[in-house]
Each structure stands twice: as structure tokens, then as C-alpha cells.
Design an enzyme around this catalytic site. Structure first.
Site, PDB file in Angstrom:
ATOM      1  N   ARG A  22       0.843  -1.193   0.000  1.00  0.00           N
ATOM      2  CA  ARG A  22       0.000   0.000   0.000  1.00  0.00           C
ATOM      3  C   ARG A  22       0.881   1.247   0.000  1.00  0.00           C
ATOM      4  O   ARG A  22       2.068   1.177   0.256  1.00  0.00           O
ATOM      5  CB  ARG A  22      -0.997  -0.026   1.154  1.00  0.00           C
ATOM      6  CG  ARG A  22      -0.480  -0.700   2.408  1.00  0.00           C
ATOM      7  CD  ARG A  22      -0.820   0.019   3.634  1.00  0.00           C
ATOM      8  NE  ARG A  22      -0.756   1.450   3.415  1.00  0.00           N
ATOM      9  CZ  ARG A  22       0.337   2.171   3.448  1.00  0.00           C
ATOM     10  NH1 ARG A  22       1.498   1.606   3.668  1.00  0.00           N
ATOM     11  NH2 ARG A  22       0.296   3.468   3.255  1.00  0.00           N
ATOM     12  N   GLY A  23       0.219   2.370  -0.330  1.00  0.00           N
ATOM     13  CA  GLY A  23       0.969   3.602  -0.512  1.00  0.00           C
ATOM     14  C   GLY A  23       1.154   3.854  -2.006  1.00  0.00           C
ATOM     15  O   GLY A  23       1.445   2.927  -2.775  1.00  0.00           O
ATOM     16  N   ALA A  24       0.983   5.107  -2.419  1.00  0.00           N
ATOM     17  CA  ALA A  24       0.895   5.421  -3.845  1.00  0.00           C
ATOM     18  C   ALA A  24       2.099   4.927  -4.665  1.00  0.00           C
ATOM     19  O   ALA A  24       1.942   4.275  -5.699  1.00  0.00           O
ATOM     20  CB  ALA A  24       0.741   6.934  -4.012  1.00  0.00           C
ATOM     21  N   ARG A  56      -7.403  -0.272  -7.373  1.00  0.00           N
ATOM     22  CA  ARG A  56      -7.655   0.873  -6.480  1.00  0.00           C
ATOM     23  C   ARG A  56      -7.783   2.138  -7.337  1.00  0.00           C
ATOM     24  O   ARG A  56      -7.025   2.296  -8.302  1.00  0.00           O
ATOM     25  CB  ARG A  56      -6.532   1.018  -5.439  1.00  0.00           C
ATOM     26  CG  ARG A  56      -6.501  -0.201  -4.488  1.00  0.00           C
ATOM     27  CD  ARG A  56      -5.698   0.049  -3.249  1.00  0.00           C
ATOM     28  NE  ARG A  56      -6.328   1.008  -2.370  1.00  0.00           N
ATOM     29  CZ  ARG A  56      -5.710   1.530  -1.317  1.00  0.00           C
ATOM     30  NH1 ARG A  56      -4.464   1.193  -1.040  1.00  0.00           N
ATOM     31  NH2 ARG A  56      -6.323   2.398  -0.536  1.00  0.00           N
ATOM     32  N   GLN A  79      -2.198   3.379   9.422  1.00  0.00           N
ATOM     33  CA  GLN A  79      -0.902   3.406   8.734  1.00  0.00           C
ATOM     34  C   GLN A  79       0.151   4.170   9.542  1.00  0.00           C
ATOM     35  O   GLN A  79       1.338   3.899   9.445  1.00  0.00           O
ATOM     36  CB  GLN A  79      -1.037   4.042   7.344  1.00  0.00           C
ATOM     37  CG  GLN A  79      -1.769   3.191   6.335  1.00  0.00           C
ATOM     38  CD  GLN A  79      -3.250   3.509   6.286  1.00  0.00           C
ATOM     39  OE1 GLN A  79      -3.835   4.020   7.242  1.00  0.00           O
ATOM     40  NE2 GLN A  79      -3.884   3.200   5.168  1.00  0.00           N
ATOM     41  N   ASP A 137      -1.542  10.979  -2.807  1.00  0.00           N
ATOM     42  CA  ASP A 137      -1.926   9.897  -3.715  1.00  0.00           C
ATOM     43  C   ASP A 137      -2.235  10.424  -5.103  1.00  0.00           C
ATOM     44  O   ASP A 137      -2.109   9.700  -6.086  1.00  0.00           O
ATOM     45  CB  ASP A 137      -3.130   9.155  -3.133  1.00  0.00           C
ATOM     46  CG  ASP A 137      -2.742   8.502  -1.818  1.00  0.00           C
ATOM     47  OD1 ASP A 137      -2.229   7.382  -1.850  1.00  0.00           O
ATOM     48  OD2 ASP A 137      -2.871   9.160  -0.768  1.00  0.00           O
ATOM     49  N   ASN A 182      -4.950  12.997  -0.336  1.00  0.00           N
ATOM     50  CA  ASN A 182      -4.114  12.168   0.542  1.00  0.00           C
ATOM     51  C   ASN A 182      -5.035  11.465   1.532  1.00  0.00           C
ATOM     52  O   ASN A 182      -6.261  11.652   1.511  1.00  0.00           O
ATOM     53  CB  ASN A 182      -3.071  13.035   1.262  1.00  0.00           C
ATOM     54  CG  ASN A 182      -1.996  12.191   1.924  1.00  0.00           C
ATOM     55  OD1 ASN A 182      -1.457  11.271   1.290  1.00  0.00           O
ATOM     56  ND2 ASN A 182      -1.682  12.460   3.167  1.00  0.00           N
ATOM     57  N   LYS A 183      -4.450  10.658   2.373  1.00  0.00           N
ATOM     58  CA  LYS A 183      -5.230   9.840   3.314  1.00  0.00           C
ATOM     59  C   LYS A 183      -6.254  10.675   4.085  1.00  0.00           C
ATOM     60  O   LYS A 183      -5.967  11.803   4.477  1.00  0.00           O
ATOM     61  CB  LYS A 183      -4.252   9.150   4.277  1.00  0.00           C
ATOM     62  CG  LYS A 183      -4.864   8.219   5.281  1.00  0.00           C
ATOM     63  CD  LYS A 183      -5.754   7.167   4.656  1.00  0.00           C
ATOM     64  CE  LYS A 183      -5.007   6.291   3.665  1.00  0.00           C
ATOM     65  NZ  LYS A 183      -5.902   5.455   2.834  1.00  0.00           N
TER      66      LYS A 183
END
Ligand code: MRU
Length: 354
Positions: free
Chosen positions: A51-53, A91, A197, A238, A248-249
Site C-alpha cells: 500500500r501507498g501510492a 484501487r 498506517q 496519492d 491524501n489519506k
């Protein structure tokens, strides 16, 4: 970056397999898992094993290489196009995923009808894309380190460290660079509900690198800003729209509002593969909506080493779970990219976009 002193990347290619750190097990277990086919690799993105862009961008590229290697000669291009769609659907928000898939597709297309050369080009392009992510993040660290050296008490949200990329990270890279150069850095880590996260990944990474930090509830950030204990905020992204709005998150926007109210500079760090030149504004960014079980339950490790979930909301309650939010450009002091630190504006973004 190092895990107990041994250098690792988050995701890599090895003899046709895509290997990756199994992120949901952190911080309590460190395990490498293998994805033998592009379908397995796609599932790893969807299930957030990776995970993570930046990390899912590289994983998407490596999945495309797997698809090209496995595609039969006769239906090579149809097979590859099908795989690209399959990987794209894993995603919706992170721009790097689409950048990685398209980068490999272009390398394949450049070889025309020569299937053997297309396969080789796909593998080379996927690995080049992953290397580029690592190098861009290293450079973001170099360029952003002076900000951290000057403003040493940093707040961050989610995980934009090396686990969210191939190596180094975006928001955490300037922190690592400043710390390695001797700066006395302290990091406030938002735990980042609902997937944690921050407490599970960022805190673990910082610990591995020996960076002093404290995990706080997301809703404590404004409190520490108001008390003058946060000098700067640096977060990842992201997707960055052409006008400088940043996805972003979830919770990032709230942090940016608190930073503005308290005069704390709010920076975004991202490689230029996160920029979506054809996404005009933040309102055009697709925001992933995830299952409400992530909100209605909490997950974690019991003291006797079992991974458990417990329900925290009433059995009859339903929830909503947007995975990302958009911070308007006006709240952003600057965007730290590998090509320079630019303003969050049409001109700033155009000056570094690929
Ligand atoms: O865990 P994810 O893939 O849903 O979250 C993505 C992120 O890691 C964050 O939004 C991060 O801050 C962006 S930088 C990669």
C-alpha cells in the site's frame, strides 16, 4: 532502507515473481510474500498487502511485466490489455498506479509486433519505473531536508515513508535525510484511523531509523499545534491535480485546516508520478470508499500475539469510510518533488509535471 540493519525495498522483481513486504503484519511480524502471477499481484494491491501510492505504482508496473511474460504469442496484445484493465481496477485514487501501468504499456507498444522484444521491454520498463520511484524519493529527501533541519518538530499523517514507495518515501525522506545529517528531529505521528498506517507503519519505520517520535490520536494534532509544539507538517499524496489540490489519506484536510489556523506551514512531498496533469482540480479526483467494517471495528495484536478485530460501534450502526480527502491548494505552503519545491498552483505544478 534498513530492517534490523539489512537493506530492503518494499517491492521488487525476482525471477518473474513480484516479491513484497507483507504490510498488514507490521509492526509485529516482518514477512516477505511472493506473487507468482499478475492476478496475484493485482490482488495484493486490492487487499492492501502492498500500500501507498509509490509502492502500488511500482507493483502495478511489475504486474504488467508478469502479464507480458505470461501472455501467449498469438493473443499477446489482447492479453496485455486485459491485464492492464484488471490492474487499473484494483484501487482508484493513487495516480502512481496508472502511471506505472501506462509506462510499461508504452514500452510494449514501442516494440510493435515483436513479442519476444515486447516481453523484455516490459520487464526492463517495470524495473526502471521502480528504480525511478526510489531515486525520486531519495532526491525529495535531499531537497526537503533543509525544511526539517530548520523546523525540527514535524507532524505527519498516514504513512508516506519508504513502505509507501519503493524506497526512502516522500514525506519521511526529508526527515531521514535531515536526521542522517545530524539534525535533532522529532516526529508527531498521527495514528491514522481507520487503517492505522501511522501507528503501524510510520512509527515502525521511524523506530528502525532511530528517529524519536510519538504516536498520537488523529484528533490530538490541533492540540499540539495550538500549544506551539509542531513546527511544520509534511504529508504525502496519492494524487495531485493540475491546480495544486492534493488528495491524501483521510484526515489530511483536517490537519491542513488546523495548520492554517495555527500558522504552521503545511508541505506535501511527492514524486512527479503522483501528478495527474489531466485531473483539473481536487473535485475531479476519484475518492475510494471502503467498507464500513474498517470504521466499525478496530484491528490489532493481542498481548499474546494474536491478530484480532473487535467491534467498537453498536451492532446496529452503519458507517461511512472514505479512504482519502482533498486538501485545497490554498492551504499548502509548497510541494516537494524530485524536480524542486514548487507552489501548489497551476504554474508550480506545470513546471515539474512529466
Ligand atoms: O494505505 P493506502 O494505500 O490507502 O494509503 C495511501 C497512503 O499511503 C497515503 O495516503 C499516503 O499518505 C500517501 S503517500 C504514498
Amino acid at each position: 532502507m534498513n530492517v534490523n540493519g539489512t537493506p530492503f525495498r518494499t517491492v521488487w522483481w525476482e525471477s518473474g515473481r513480484v516479491r513484497m513486504i507483507d504490510q498488514p503484519l507490521l509492526p509485529h511480524q516482518f514477512r516477505i510474500v511472493d506473487m507468482p502471477t499478475y492476478e496475484h499481484t493485482a490482488l495484493a494491491i486490492r487487499a492492501m498487502t502492498v500500500r501507498g501510492a509509490g509502492a502500488i505504482g511500482a507493483t502495478g508496473a511489475l504486474g504488467m511485466a508478469q502479464a507480458a511474460v505470461a501472455a501467449p504469442d498469438a493473443e499477446f496484445h489482447a492479453h496485455v490489455a486485459h491485464a492492464a484493465n484488471h490492474l487499473r481496477e484494483t484501487r482508484p485514487t493513487a495516480q502512481n498506479l496508472f502511471a506505472g501501468i501506462d509506462f510499461v504499456l508504452r514500452a510494449i507498444e514501442a516494440e510493435g509486433s515483436n513479442v519476444a522484444r515486447s516481453r523484455e521491454a516490459a520487464v526492463a520498463a517495470a524495473n526502471a519505473f521502480a528504480d525511478d520511484d526510489a531515486e525520486s524519493c531519495r532526491r525529495i529527501g535531499e531537497l526537503g531536508a533543509p525544511i526539517v533541519s530548520e523546523r525540527r518538530r514535524v507532524s505527519t499523517h498516514c504513512n508516506a515513508g519508504w513502505l509507501a514507495f519503493v524506497d526512502w518515501g516522500s514525506a519521511l525522506s526529508p526527515i531521514y535525510a535531515a536526521r542522517r545529517a545530524g539534525a535533532d528531529v522529532f516526529v508527531w505521528v498521527d495514528e491514522t484511523r481507520p487503517r492505522q498506517q501511522g501507528s503501524q507503519l510510520t512509527a515502525w519505520e521511524l523506530g528502525q531509523e532511530g528517529v524519536p517520535h510519538a504516536v498520537i490520536a488523529d484528533n490530538a494534532t490541533g492540540h499540539y499545534m495550538a500549544r506551539g509544539e509542531i513546527d511544520v507538517v509534511i504529508v504525502g499524496s496519492d494524487r495531485i491535480a493540475a491546480n495544486g489540490d492534493v488528495a491524501n489519506k483521510i484526515g489530511t484536510y483536517t490537519s491542513a485546516l488546523a495548520a492554517a489556523a495555527n500558522g504552521v506551514p503545511f508541505y506535501v512531498a511527492a514524486p512527479t508520478t503522483t501528478i495527474a496533469r489531466h485531473t483539473a482540480t481536487g473535485a475531479d479526483i476519484p475518492i475510494e470508499e471502503r467498507g464500513d467494517d474498517e470504521v466499525l471495528y478496530a484491528w490489532g495484536w493481542s498481548d499474546d500475539g494474536r491478530f484480532m478485530r473487535v467491534r467498537t460501534a453498536p451492532a446496529s450502526s452503519r458507517g461511512r469510510n472514505p479512504a482519502f480527502d482533498v486538501t485545497p491548494a490554498a492551504l499548502i505552503a509548497g510541494i516537494i518533488t524530485e524536480r524542486g519545491i514548487v507552489s501548489a498552483s497551476v504554474e508550480g505544478i506545470a513546471s515539474v509535471a512529466r
